[in-house]
Enzyme design. Sequence first.
Site, PDB file in Angstrom:
ATOM      1  N   GLN A   1       0.805  -1.223   0.000  1.00 47.09           N
ATOM      2  CA  GLN A   1       0.000   0.000   0.000  1.00 47.09           C
ATOM      3  C   GLN A   1       0.839   1.275   0.000  1.00 47.09           C
ATOM      4  O   GLN A   1       0.331   2.342  -0.310  1.00 47.09           O
ATOM      5  CB  GLN A   1      -0.930   0.002   1.217  1.00 47.09           C
TER       6      GLN A   1
ATOM      7  N   ASN B   1      -1.230 -10.512   8.734  1.00 48.56           N
ATOM      8  CA  ASN B   1      -2.156  -9.416   8.970  1.00 48.56           C
ATOM      9  C   ASN B   1      -3.560  -9.801   8.531  1.00 48.56           C
ATOM     10  O   ASN B   1      -3.779 -10.184   7.375  1.00 48.56           O
ATOM     11  CB  ASN B   1      -1.727  -8.178   8.165  1.00 48.56           C
ATOM     12  N   GLU B   2      -4.503  -9.695   9.449  1.00 51.40           N
ATOM     13  CA  GLU B   2      -5.933  -9.874   9.168  1.00 51.40           C
ATOM     14  C   GLU B   2      -6.275 -11.107   8.332  1.00 51.40           C
ATOM     15  O   GLU B   2      -6.797 -10.985   7.214  1.00 51.40           O
ATOM     16  CB  GLU B   2      -6.501  -8.627   8.484  1.00 51.40           C
TER      17      GLU B   2
ATOM     18  N   ASN C   1      -6.728  -4.965  15.173  1.00 50.55           N
ATOM     19  CA  ASN C   1      -7.152  -3.900  14.250  1.00 50.55           C
ATOM     20  C   ASN C   1      -8.630  -3.661  14.481  1.00 50.55           C
ATOM     21  O   ASN C   1      -9.429  -4.601  14.452  1.00 50.55           O
ATOM     22  CB  ASN C   1      -6.935  -4.330  12.792  1.00 50.55           C
TER      23      ASN C   1
ATOM     24  N   GLU D   1      -4.109  -1.230  14.345  1.00 46.56           N
ATOM     25  CA  GLU D   1      -4.697  -0.340  13.345  1.00 46.56           C
ATOM     26  C   GLU D   1      -5.980   0.236  13.900  1.00 46.56           C
ATOM     27  O   GLU D   1      -6.782  -0.486  14.498  1.00 46.56           O
ATOM     28  CB  GLU D   1      -5.061  -1.079  12.042  1.00 46.56           C
TER      29      GLU D   1
ATOM     30  N   LYS E   1      -9.596   7.399  -0.553  1.00 42.72           N
ATOM     31  CA  LYS E   1      -9.858   7.165   0.871  1.00 42.72           C
ATOM     32  C   LYS E   1      -8.536   7.365   1.610  1.00 42.72           C
ATOM     33  O   LYS E   1      -7.620   6.552   1.514  1.00 42.72           O
ATOM     34  CB  LYS E   1     -10.369   5.733   1.072  1.00 42.72           C
TER      35      LYS E   1
ATOM     36  N   TYR F   1      -6.224   8.102   5.060  1.00 44.09           N
ATOM     37  CA  TYR F   1      -6.198   7.809   6.492  1.00 44.09           C
ATOM     38  C   TYR F   1      -5.030   8.469   7.204  1.00 44.09           C
ATOM     39  O   TYR F   1      -4.907   8.394   8.418  1.00 44.09           O
ATOM     40  CB  TYR F   1      -6.004   6.306   6.699  1.00 44.09           C
TER      41      TYR F   1
HETATM   42  C1  NOJ Z   1      -6.906  -3.234   7.330  1.00 41.90           C
HETATM   43  C2  NOJ Z   1      -5.723  -3.605   6.526  1.00 41.90           C
HETATM   44  O1  NOJ Z   1      -4.724  -4.197   7.288  1.00 41.90           O
HETATM   45  C3  NOJ Z   1      -5.178  -2.483   5.703  1.00 41.90           C
HETATM   46  O2  NOJ Z   1      -4.385  -3.049   4.725  1.00 41.90           O
HETATM   47  C4  NOJ Z   1      -6.316  -1.655   5.180  1.00 41.90           C
HETATM   48  O3  NOJ Z   1      -5.946  -0.731   4.219  1.00 41.90           O
HETATM   49  C5  NOJ Z   1      -7.008  -0.990   6.346  1.00 41.90           C
HETATM   50  N1  NOJ Z   1      -7.557  -2.032   7.173  1.00 41.90           N
HETATM   51  C6  NOJ Z   1      -8.123  -0.032   6.006  1.00 41.90           C
HETATM   52  O4  NOJ Z   1      -9.118  -0.699   5.313  1.00 41.90           O
END
Ligand code: NOJ
Length: 467
Positions: free
Chosen positions: A18, A159-160, A296, A374, A434, A436
């Site tokens: 990202q 991650n997730e 997160n 997160e 979007k 952040y």
């Molecule tokens: C979770 C993810 O780990 C990340 O990659 C993502 O961009 C953000 N949430 C926001 O959606």
Amino acid sequence: MLSLPKEFVFGGATAAYQVEGATTEDGKGPVCWDVFLKEQGRFSPDPASDFYHEYPTDLALSKEYGVDAIRVSIAWTRIFPNGTGELNKKGVAYYHALFAECLKNGITPYVTLHHFDTPLNLHQNGDWLNPKTIDAFVAYADFCFAEFGSQVKKWITINEPASIAFGQYVVGNFPPNIQYDLPKAIQAMHNQMVAHAKVVNLFKEKDYTGEIGIVHILESYYPAEDAVENLAAANTCNVLYNQFMLDAIYKGYYDNDTMFVINEILKQNDGKLTILPMDLTELAKAAKQIDFLGLNYYQSHFVQPFHGESYIHHNGTGEKGTAVFRLNGVGERIYNPAIPKTDWDWVIYPKGLYDMMLYIKNRYPNYQKIYVTENGLGDKDQVVNGEVLDQSRIDYVAIHLKAIEQAISSGIEVKGYFIWSLQDMFSWTNGYNKRYGLFYVDFDSQKRIPKKSAQWWKELSESTKKG
Ligand code: NOJ
């Protein structure tokens, strides 16, 4: 006023795909997203925030604005372009340089080994559904621990895993773009739990120094109204999205109440879950050795039962009110107009964070410690007269930090907070509108502008350290 412990970690979060851009530079191998995004034609992962070249700028800004730690991920295919086999020395050199720059600035790197970016050939052979991906992941992790261990002391396996499994096989907004296949999603979650466990066990067996954990996305589920059947739907969602994998990492097995719900879902979908006896041995061993949970948290959900044709619309454009979630036999999300949500229909509900942490403490007393890895607000930030006045982000972060403060006073071990995100970046399913970040990124010039939230963050971080 927020009052957090002096040693509380103020971190900024990123992910390789990202932020780095440079997706074909210096020998990087392809990942599943390269092909998927090209086919979709909506947006490109290049240049992202050009972190591949701009990391010294972002780290200098981090230092200036009170960011003590940074979440970065290693792009697996910068190290092993095909996922296994041949090593790419330029990729190795890049991460050595990045970690050295972190340490030079006094910023602790928290490093994720897998953040959604499975190497293309492993993805094409079944991704996490194929046990060969697990073996390749363990070998890649072992290499990283040995190679970067002198610079990195905080490791995150995956991650997730829920976002991967559901994005790939239920929502269909991740490659390979399959919808409503719950048995595949459940198998992919289990296989990721095995991969995680094997990596934790290896880390401990080989006596690598530092700490290791996993990052889960955890959202609280509440009954839409006080009806018994809504309570059952909230429980089903909680088990499917949260408890299944929390049991795996903390109990080391899936408890009966968990398997009751999972088996119901599998039965309704004519599916099965394969769990090998060896898997359970690994899970049980890792549950005793995991050092921390990365949590997160962005939103929670209010649900009621749903039996009918599944239909999910992921709001990936920021047109408020377009999200729909109805999953047969699992539940339907209901939006309460009294509870605010973002333009992407993410329900803003900090109590859900507190409730989640309390649930973890109660159900998994061996949880050790939590970092919120997160949390943050996705918004359509604008530069006006050279400034970004993102008060809504400050408000969002402040109410979530308040929930953490409350959790700490309830005796929950929360050690830090990583804002998503450090800088504006590319979003997997939303592209570039979007935002952040604490630092605004002009994606054409790659210039950074610290937002109002960055100044607020700096003051909070510095005053917390003073006590
Ligand atoms: C979770 C993810 O780990 C990340 O990659 C993502 O961009 C953000 N949430 C926001 O959606």
